[in-house]
Design an enzyme around this catalytic site. Structure first.
Site, mmCIF file in Angstrom:
data_model
loop_
_atom_site.group_PDB
_atom_site.id
_atom_site.type_symbol
_atom_site.label_atom_id
_atom_site.label_comp_id
_atom_site.label_asym_id
_atom_site.label_seq_id
_atom_site.Cartn_x
_atom_site.Cartn_y
_atom_site.Cartn_z
ATOM 1 N N LYS A 103 -10.406 9.719 20.223
ATOM 2 C CA LYS A 103 -11.186 10.909 19.844
ATOM 3 C C LYS A 103 -12.162 11.334 20.952
ATOM 4 O O LYS A 103 -12.435 10.568 21.888
ATOM 5 C CB LYS A 103 -11.937 10.601 18.540
ATOM 6 C CG LYS A 103 -11.014 10.402 17.329
ATOM 7 C CD LYS A 103 -11.827 10.207 16.051
ATOM 8 C CE LYS A 103 -10.925 10.070 14.831
ATOM 9 N NZ LYS A 103 -11.716 9.936 13.569
ATOM 10 N N TYR B 34 -5.810 17.557 9.883
ATOM 11 C CA TYR B 34 -6.644 16.888 8.882
ATOM 12 C C TYR B 34 -6.625 17.619 7.532
ATOM 13 O O TYR B 34 -7.548 17.433 6.730
ATOM 14 C CB TYR B 34 -8.078 16.765 9.385
ATOM 15 C CG TYR B 34 -8.325 15.558 10.278
ATOM 16 C CD1 TYR B 34 -8.160 14.257 9.794
ATOM 17 C CD2 TYR B 34 -8.754 15.706 11.591
ATOM 18 C CE1 TYR B 34 -8.398 13.142 10.586
ATOM 19 C CE2 TYR B 34 -9.001 14.590 12.402
ATOM 20 C CZ TYR B 34 -8.817 13.316 11.876
ATOM 21 O OH TYR B 34 -9.066 12.217 12.667
ATOM 22 N N THR C 240 -13.550 2.530 8.952
ATOM 23 C CA THR C 240 -13.929 3.910 9.290
ATOM 24 C C THR C 240 -15.386 3.995 9.727
ATOM 25 O O THR C 240 -15.713 4.650 10.717
ATOM 26 C CB THR C 240 -13.709 4.821 8.051
ATOM 27 O OG1 THR C 240 -12.374 4.631 7.580
ATOM 28 C CG2 THR C 240 -13.938 6.277 8.399
ATOM 29 N N ASN D 133 -15.966 8.221 15.491
ATOM 30 C CA ASN D 133 -15.600 6.806 15.423
ATOM 31 C C ASN D 133 -14.407 6.445 16.320
ATOM 32 O O ASN D 133 -13.646 5.536 16.025
ATOM 33 C CB ASN D 133 -15.370 6.394 13.966
ATOM 34 C CG ASN D 133 -14.297 7.216 13.291
ATOM 35 O OD1 ASN D 133 -13.691 8.082 13.913
ATOM 36 N ND2 ASN D 133 -14.044 6.941 12.034
ATOM 37 N N HIS E 46 -8.286 7.564 15.724
ATOM 38 C CA HIS E 46 -7.549 7.852 14.499
ATOM 39 C C HIS E 46 -6.299 6.986 14.499
ATOM 40 O O HIS E 46 -5.697 6.777 15.558
ATOM 41 C CB HIS E 46 -7.112 9.319 14.439
ATOM 42 C CG HIS E 46 -6.046 9.559 13.400
ATOM 43 N ND1 HIS E 46 -6.348 9.772 12.076
ATOM 44 C CD2 HIS E 46 -4.688 9.538 13.488
ATOM 45 C CE1 HIS E 46 -5.200 9.887 11.400
ATOM 46 N NE2 HIS E 46 -4.183 9.753 12.230
ATOM 47 N N GLU F 153 2.737 12.818 11.514
ATOM 48 C CA GLU F 153 1.751 12.983 12.586
ATOM 49 C C GLU F 153 2.402 12.894 13.972
ATOM 50 O O GLU F 153 2.056 13.656 14.874
ATOM 51 C CB GLU F 153 0.638 11.934 12.414
ATOM 52 C CG GLU F 153 -0.213 12.220 11.178
ATOM 53 C CD GLU F 153 -1.231 11.134 10.846
ATOM 54 O OE1 GLU F 153 -1.954 11.303 9.847
ATOM 55 O OE2 GLU F 153 -1.317 10.120 11.570
HETATM 56 N N1 UDP Z 1 -15.088 10.983 8.204
HETATM 57 C C1 UDP Z 1 -16.403 11.430 8.187
HETATM 58 N N2 UDP Z 1 -17.190 11.114 7.102
HETATM 59 C C2 UDP Z 1 -16.726 10.389 6.049
HETATM 60 C C3 UDP Z 1 -15.389 9.924 6.073
HETATM 61 C C4 UDP Z 1 -14.593 10.243 7.158
HETATM 62 O O1 UDP Z 1 -16.849 12.110 9.108
HETATM 63 O O2 UDP Z 1 -17.483 10.137 5.103
HETATM 64 C C5 UDP Z 1 -14.218 11.315 9.348
HETATM 65 C C6 UDP Z 1 -14.028 10.132 10.320
HETATM 66 O O3 UDP Z 1 -13.941 10.667 11.645
HETATM 67 C C7 UDP Z 1 -12.709 9.558 9.855
HETATM 68 C C8 UDP Z 1 -11.944 10.827 9.478
HETATM 69 O O4 UDP Z 1 -12.925 11.675 8.883
HETATM 70 O O5 UDP Z 1 -12.088 8.800 10.880
HETATM 71 C C9 UDP Z 1 -10.793 10.636 8.520
HETATM 72 O O6 UDP Z 1 -11.249 9.938 7.389
HETATM 73 P P1 UDP Z 1 -10.405 8.733 6.769
HETATM 74 O O7 UDP Z 1 -11.017 8.400 5.457
HETATM 75 O O8 UDP Z 1 -8.953 9.078 6.795
HETATM 76 O O9 UDP Z 1 -10.718 7.511 7.774
HETATM 77 P P2 UDP Z 1 -9.794 6.773 8.865
HETATM 78 O O10 UDP Z 1 -8.388 6.766 8.332
HETATM 79 O O11 UDP Z 1 -9.926 7.541 10.161
HETATM 80 O O12 UDP Z 1 -10.373 5.380 8.972
HETATM 81 MG MG MG Z 2 -7.206 8.314 7.621
#
Ligand code: UDP
Ligand code: MG
Length: 140
Positions: free
Chosen positions: A11, A51, A93, A114, A117, A128
């Protein structure tokens, strides 16, 4: 399970801090092979489509702004149980909850920014990968 491919993004918070090589080393040390990789700069619309599953969540607009703010590295990782292995290497996450030594524990700046992805299931991995890579870019 078995031999799989998964989709990964390094990212903008990580590309900005020149962490591409350090993050790729974590994948390779875990036995994941980078079989396709390119640096792109998404439009907000492209990030929004990627997304779309999160479009009703409160963080969606901010997430799409972030993901289109600067270049990212999109990649395909291959290996035994690649989808779950990549999720392990990524960490939780929220970096505050990420296990020591994971990418997010070592590099992530916040819950939103973070660093990586990773696909969460075989179906999403296939969708994807196909969103960013054509068949002739996947040489294995
Ligand atoms: N995200 C965020 N706030 C939240 C949860 C998710 O900004 O409360 C963002 C974060 O960048 C995350 C992405 O949205 O990686 C996708 O969320 P997901 O729950 O799919 O997490 P991941 O699969 O990336 O661990
Ligand atoms: Mg995810």
């Amino acid at each position: 399970m078995g031999f799989e491919r998964t989709f990964s993004i390094i990212k903008p918070d990580a590309t900005r801090r020149n962490l591409t090589g350090k993050i790729n080393a974590k994948f390779e040390e875990a036995g994941l092979r980078i079989v396709a990789q390119k640096r792109i700069h998404m439009t907000k619309e492209q990030a929004g489509k990627f997304y779309e599953v999160h479009s009703e969540r409160p963080f969606y607009d901010e997430l799409c702004d972030f993901m289109s703010s600067e270049p990212v590295i999109v990649q395909v990782l291959e290996g035994e149980s690649a989808i779950s292995k990549n999720r392990e290497v990524m960490g939780a996450t929220n970096p505050a909850d990420a296990a020591p030594g994971t990418i997010r524990a070592d590099f992530a700046e916040s819950m939103g920014e973070n660093s990586v992805h990773g696909s969460d299931a075989p179906e999403t991995a296939a969708i994807e990968i196909a969103y960013f890579f054509s068949g002739i870019e996947l040489v294995g």
